[in-house]
Design a protein around this motif. Structure first.
Motif, PDB file in Angstrom:
ATOM      1  N   UNK A 365       1.145  -1.151   0.061  1.00  0.00           N
ATOM      2  CA  UNK A 365       0.079  -0.211   0.178  1.00  0.00           C
ATOM      3  C   UNK A 365       0.583   1.610  -0.093  1.00  0.00           C
ATOM      4  N   UNK A 366       2.136   1.209   0.871  1.00  0.00           N
ATOM      5  CA  UNK A 366       2.774   2.591   0.803  1.00  0.00           C
ATOM      6  C   UNK A 366       3.617   2.432  -0.659  1.00  0.00           C
ATOM      7  N   UNK A 367       3.916   1.777  -1.471  1.00  0.00           N
ATOM      8  CA  UNK A 367       4.341   1.912  -2.750  1.00  0.00           C
ATOM      9  C   UNK A 367       3.059   2.631  -3.663  1.00  0.00           C
ATOM     10  N   UNK A 368       2.188   1.646  -3.454  1.00  0.00           N
ATOM     11  CA  UNK A 368       0.996   2.268  -4.776  1.00  0.00           C
ATOM     12  C   UNK A 368       1.156   4.040  -3.872  1.00  0.00           C
ATOM     13  N   UNK A 369       0.781   4.212  -3.168  1.00  0.00           N
ATOM     14  CA  UNK A 369       0.986   5.146  -2.188  1.00  0.00           C
ATOM     15  C   UNK A 369       1.832   6.293  -3.080  1.00  0.00           C
ATOM     16  N   UNK A 370       2.572   5.708  -3.012  1.00  0.00           N
ATOM     17  CA  UNK A 370       4.061   6.323  -3.815  1.00  0.00           C
ATOM     18  C   UNK A 370       3.679   6.783  -4.979  1.00  0.00           C
ATOM     19  N   UNK A 371       3.392   5.487  -6.210  1.00  0.00           N
ATOM     20  CA  UNK A 371       3.158   6.203  -7.206  1.00  0.00           C
ATOM     21  C   UNK A 371       2.407   7.004  -7.788  1.00  0.00           C
ATOM     22  N   UNK A 372       1.287   7.292  -7.557  1.00  0.00           N
ATOM     23  CA  UNK A 372       0.045   8.416  -7.345  1.00  0.00           C
ATOM     24  C   UNK A 372       1.829   9.831  -7.378  1.00  0.00           C
ATOM     25  N   UNK A 373       0.976  10.328  -8.021  1.00  0.00           N
ATOM     26  CA  UNK A 373       1.404  12.260  -8.866  1.00  0.00           C
ATOM     27  C   UNK A 373       1.088  12.879  -7.630  1.00  0.00           C
ATOM     28  N   UNK A 374      -0.216  12.662  -7.173  1.00  0.00           N
ATOM     29  CA  UNK A 374      -1.554  14.213  -6.721  1.00  0.00           C
ATOM     30  C   UNK A 374      -1.833  13.812  -5.246  1.00  0.00           C
ATOM     31  N   UNK A 375      -1.739  14.578  -4.779  1.00  0.00           N
ATOM     32  CA  UNK A 375      -2.342  14.667  -3.167  1.00  0.00           C
ATOM     33  C   UNK A 375      -3.604  13.977  -3.526  1.00  0.00           C
ATOM     34  N   UNK A 376      -4.539  14.318  -3.986  1.00  0.00           N
ATOM     35  CA  UNK A 376      -5.849  13.584  -3.371  1.00  0.00           C
ATOM     36  C   UNK A 376      -6.112  12.323  -3.669  1.00  0.00           C
ATOM     37  N   UNK A 377      -5.170  12.065  -4.887  1.00  0.00           N
ATOM     38  CA  UNK A 377      -4.829  10.517  -4.832  1.00  0.00           C
ATOM     39  C   UNK A 377      -3.969   9.577  -3.716  1.00  0.00           C
ATOM     40  N   UNK A 378      -3.260  10.071  -3.445  1.00  0.00           N
ATOM     41  CA  UNK A 378      -2.734   9.818  -2.568  1.00  0.00           C
ATOM     42  C   UNK A 378      -3.413   9.714  -1.060  1.00  0.00           C
ATOM     43  N   UNK A 379      -4.380  10.335  -1.224  1.00  0.00           N
ATOM     44  CA  UNK A 379      -5.043  10.415  -0.400  1.00  0.00           C
ATOM     45  C   UNK A 379      -6.081   8.916   0.014  1.00  0.00           C
TER      46      UNK A 379
END
Length: 937
Positions: A365-379
């Motif tokens: 899940x942490x690696x999937x979060x890092x792949x996102x570029x914008x803050x909303x997608x990460x959240x």
């Protein structure tokens, strides 16, 4: 021509052995083994020797050239029979005493062997174990692999790859194939021949084709072909640069895509090494065998993928990891490696598949979060992850860090704390951002109830009370320590001190002091040397730069031992070096009140007042000291204070009062010195000083300083016989005073001009004071000043013998600088350091040697070593200052001068001579330093 062969071609006689007549016996080589003919037997050799002896008329020798003698039977038993001794003890009788001695020696040998047996066997076992650990047998190295072979199936045996043929025959075949020779065509030879020829003929027609060898023209150049070739080479280089090849020539590239160029640089590190294709294929086959044998082993797939990546085959690497994820859908490492090998949208797709197969994996899940570029997608990804993993502290922390609004972060932390009540980090973070103090206390209380064995909660609560300015700080820490003790969760003393220093580093000084107050004695009994241990803790905190914690430790010590002079001195020294002047005065005020009989504390208090310019304050301090302890130290300090301020009459009155009330030898010595220096010495003042010194000698006839003062007064008046008599009388009254002997020797040498008498004085002094380095040094210098260098070297050799002063740094320094050539200084310095080990005088000498060789950094190192070893030696500071005047900066000199003021050195050959000179009693360290540096050679 005769048919007889020459001598060397003739056949050797039967049983011939070369050199047998001169005693040679022949030798056997490898070729003599096997089916070769036998050599001559012993009987044949004897027969040949007898025949030759008969021809020569000599007696018959033995088989090996020696005359035959009667064989004697070996009688080894005679060496064991004590009654059959030969040689030296042949005539001695072996009696009962000899037998008893033999038994005693045998018993001793057996006993010593038994005593050493255990240690010997233990040492041998240890050495054997170490050797076997460093050099394991092949059988031991493959023991685990051999055991695992029992579980190998027949199918796995069939899948084992064939090992390449690496026999010697195969290698020789390959080498021979590379060394094949081929016939070179004649056209190549002709071309090589014509390449060096120049054609001087000029063609009238147009330029002919260069391909024809008959139409070559050496005077014409086809610039069009050259330009085309150059453009082609440039285009190739540009194509290589654009493709990120490591073989591109960067000097010929004019425009390169920055992103592509950076990508090529990132890949260059992997491809820059030269890999053998055979090695890569061999490793690839082994790894393929691994994954075929055990397809559920993700590390094998990862290793194979990285091999392909290293070999420049990223597509193949991705295929391998895709296969790995298909066969091992629950492997976090496999999915992470697959995501790493892909980029952009593909990586996100793989990450989505990974978390779908492994929804409880925090790493994925942490690696999937890092792949996102914008803050909303990460959240969005983190919220989805927390729906599945509500107890993950890592995910909650990441989500809070992405929150830009404090209220949102507060809500998230509240939710996280309710989900994970044992997460101390989240509770502490929430306590820091809540709106009111009461809410923060409520959060910490909740965390404390959930974590009753954690000390961080209590420390955080204490820091909270400190931040709001509450007076309940100490009580909070006290309750915390009691609670942790009841829960058997107390930290060690060292860990508490570490926590206190961490609080000071973060600005919570009061909390750190409370920690020290409540936990410093934890785990110690009253029988332990607690005071020494606490002092060491304070020094350790000072060395780490945690001065507030050191102050807290000293305060704790003084609460337990309020009359400890050493603790008060250490606390005052801390304030002097790292604190403010007002704090130092406060500490000294409390110290003299707690220990009124400590003269050193009163004197230090008065000196600090005087150095700050408060002369009246210094007088008040000394007045209080007189009321508490009218000792000689207080009197002498008061006299120095008045003398420094020009109050000569008042100082003289204090001296007279001191002689009456505390008439010690130091007071009399000070009185004589004061009479000599205030004002300048003349006949009248000399008479007063002589009267005082005579009165003092009646009271203290064995004090060498009084005799030295008397002799110096006579020397000043040019009365050499009287000075000699004073020195001589003083040496008889105190023969162990080395200084008196040295002064008498210098009087004979300098004033009377008699080297012989000076030498005699030093010999008598060495008889009274054996193994004294100062006397040996003066003897060497006396001979050197007299020009007797050989005698000086002999004396130095005697002085440096192991039985005398071979560990004297003063003597080694004298030898290095004045008795040996320049080329021997460095080797002698090394030898001296090995013998002496630690001596500030020798360290200064080594520094000067490096200084002379222009090795300035090493010189600075040795100067600083000498200062650290003994900062009370003023000569070390003087030499270091002279060095810095030539090679140091302003900042460095200022730092050294500040350290010199703090050290206040009092000893040293040149330093003491300047500091204790007549009329120099009031000189400061800067003035003494300047005078000493001026006199250094």
């Amino acid at each position: 021509m005769s048919g007889r062969k020459d001598f060397l071609s003739q056949q050797a006689p039967e049983n011939y052995v070369a050199g047998l007549g001169r005693g040679a016996t022949g030798f056997t080589t490898r070729s003599d083994l096997g089916p070769a003919r036998e050599g001559p037997s012993e009987d044949q050799i004897k027969e040949a020797l007898a025949k030759r002896a008969a021809q020569l008329g000599a007696p018959t020798p033995s088989a090996y050239g020696a005359v035959e003698k009667k064989e004697e039977e070996d009688d080894d038993d005679r060496f064991q029979d004590p009654e059959n001794e030969v040689g030296l003890f042949a005539t001695g009788a072996y009696d009962r005493d000899d037998d008893e001695a033999d038994r005693i020696y045998q018993d001793i040998d057996e006993r010593m062997d038994r005593r050493r047996k255990i240690r010997r066997e233990a040492r041998e076992k240890q050495e054997r174990d170490e050797y076997e650990a460093k050099n394991p047998k092949i059988q031991q190295q493959f023991a685990d692999l051999k055991r695992s072979l029992g579980s190998v199936t027949d199918e796995q045996w069939q899948n084992i790859p064939e090992v390449g043929d690496l026999t010697g025959k195969n290698r020789r075949t390959k080498q021979n194939s590379k060394q094949r020779f081929y016939a070179v065509p004649d056209s190549v030879i002709a071309g090589a021949r014509n390449s060096t020829e120049f054609d001087t003929s000029v063609s009238d027609g147009a330029q002919t084709n260069r391909s024809g060898s008959d139409n070559l023209d050496g005077t014409m150049t086809n610039f069009a072909d050259i330009g085309a070739a150059r453009d082609k080479v440039l285009q190739v280089n540009l194509d290589k640069a654009a493709m990120g090849s490591a073989e591109a020539n960067s000097g010929s590239v004019s425009t390169i895509d920055p992103k592509g160029y950076l990508t090529s640089l990132a890949k260059t590190d992997l491809r820059s090494k030269d890999f053998d294709i055979g090695d890569v294929k061999r490793v690839e086959s082994l790894l393929q065998s691994v994954i075929r044998t055990n397809s559920r082993h993700p590390p094998g797939y990862i290793a194979l993928a990285r091999l392909h990546e290293l070999a420049g085959k990223p597509v193949k690497a991705r295929d391998v990891m895709s296969q790995c994820c298909t066969l091992n859908p629950h492997s976090e490492d496999g999915w992470l490696e697959n995501i790493r090998l892909n980029e952009g949208h593909n990586a996100k797709v793989i990450a989505a598949a990974a978390v779908k197969e492994n929804p409880q994996s925090t790493r994925l899940w942490t690696r999937a979060t890092e792949l996102e570029t914008d803050q909303q997608s990460k959240k969005r990804v983190l919220r989805r992850a927390l729906d599945l993993l509500p107890k993950s502290v890592v995910l909650w922390k990441q989500l809070v860090q992405l929150s830009q609004d404090e209220s949102e972060a507060r809500l998230l932390l509240s939710k996280a704390c309710s989900e994970i009540p044992a997460a101390i980090e989240l509770h502490l973070a929430l306590a820091r951002i809540v709106e009111t103090v009461d809410e923060a206390r409520k959060v910490l209380n909740t965390c404390r109830r959930a974590n009753p064995k954690n000390a961080e909660v209590w420390i955080a609560a204490t820091r909270l009370e400190e931040q709001v300015g509450s007076k309940n700080t100490s009580n909070i820490m006290k309750r915390g320590v009691q609670s942790l003790a009841n829960e058997n969760a107390m930290l060690k003393r060292e860990e508490w001190i570490e926590q206190a220093e961490k609080c000071e580093e973060e600005g919570a000084v009061l909390t750190g002091q409370c920690i020290i107050k409540e936990t410093l004695s934890y785990g110690l009994d009253e029988d332990d040397d607690r005071k020494k241990l606490f002092m060491e803790d304070a020094q350790a905190s000072i060395s780490r730069g945690r001065y507030e914690i050191a102050r807290a430790i000293y305060a704790y010590i003084l609460r337990i031992w309020p009359t400890s002079k050493s603790a008060w001195e250490a606390s005052a020294n801390l304030e002097k070096v790292h604190g403010k002047r007002e704090d130092l005065w406060n500490v000294l005020e409390k110290a003299v009140e707690a220990v009124p009989q400590a003269d050193d504390l009163w004197i230090q208090y008065a000196n600090e007042k005087y150095q700050s310019g408060d002369v009246d304050g210094a007088r008040i301090v000394l007045g209080k000291a007189f009321n508490q302890s009218p000792s000689e130290n207080i009197y002498l300090e008061a006299i120095n204070l008045e003398a420094k301020n020009g109050q000569i009459d008042q100082a003289r009155e204090l001296l007279q009062q001191a002689r009456q009330e505390a008439g010690t030898d130091r007071v009399w010595i000070k009185s004589v010195a004061f009479a000599r220096t205030h004002p300048e010495i003349n006949e009248t003042n000399s008479s007063i000083a002589l009267d005082l010194v005579n009165q003092a000698l009646q009271l203290y006839p064995s004090n060498w300083k009084l005799w030295a003062q008397k002799a110096q007064i006579y020397t000043t008046l040019s009365l050499v016989p009287q000075a000699r008599e004073a020195y001589t009388t003083g040496t008889r009254a105190n023969p162990k005073s080395v200084t008196l002997w040295l002064l008498l020797s210098r009087l004979e040498e300098m004033q009377a001009g008699s080297v012989v008498k000076a030498r005699s004085v030093l010999d008598r002094a060495k008889a009274q004071n054996p193994k004294n380095e100062r006397l040996w040094l003066e003897s060497v210098r006396l001979e050197r000043r007299a020009g007797n260098v050989t005698a000086a070297k002999n004396l130095m050799a005697r002085a440096l013998q192991p039985g005398e002063c071979h560990k004297s740094g003063m003597l080694w320094s004298e030898r290095i600088w004045h008795l040996e050539p320049r080329t021997q200084r460095k080797p002698l310095s090394l030898e001296a350091v090995k013998v002496v080990e630690s001596d500030p005088t020798l360290f200064v000498t080594v520094a000067r040697v490096f200084w002379a060789e222009r090795k300035l950094e090493k010189a600075v190192t040795w100067f600083e070593k000498a200062i650290l070893l003994d900062s009370d030696v003023g000569d070390t500071w003087a030499w270091y200052w002279k060095f810095l005047e030539m090679h140091g900066g302003e900042e460095k000199r200022a730092d050294v001068l500040e350290k010199l003021r703090l050290a206040e050195p009092r000893h040293g050959e040149a330093w003491a001579a300047v500091r204790k000179g007549v009329g120099r009693e009031g000189w400061g360290v800067e003035r003494v330093l300047e005078e000493v540096v001026r006199g250094l050679e």
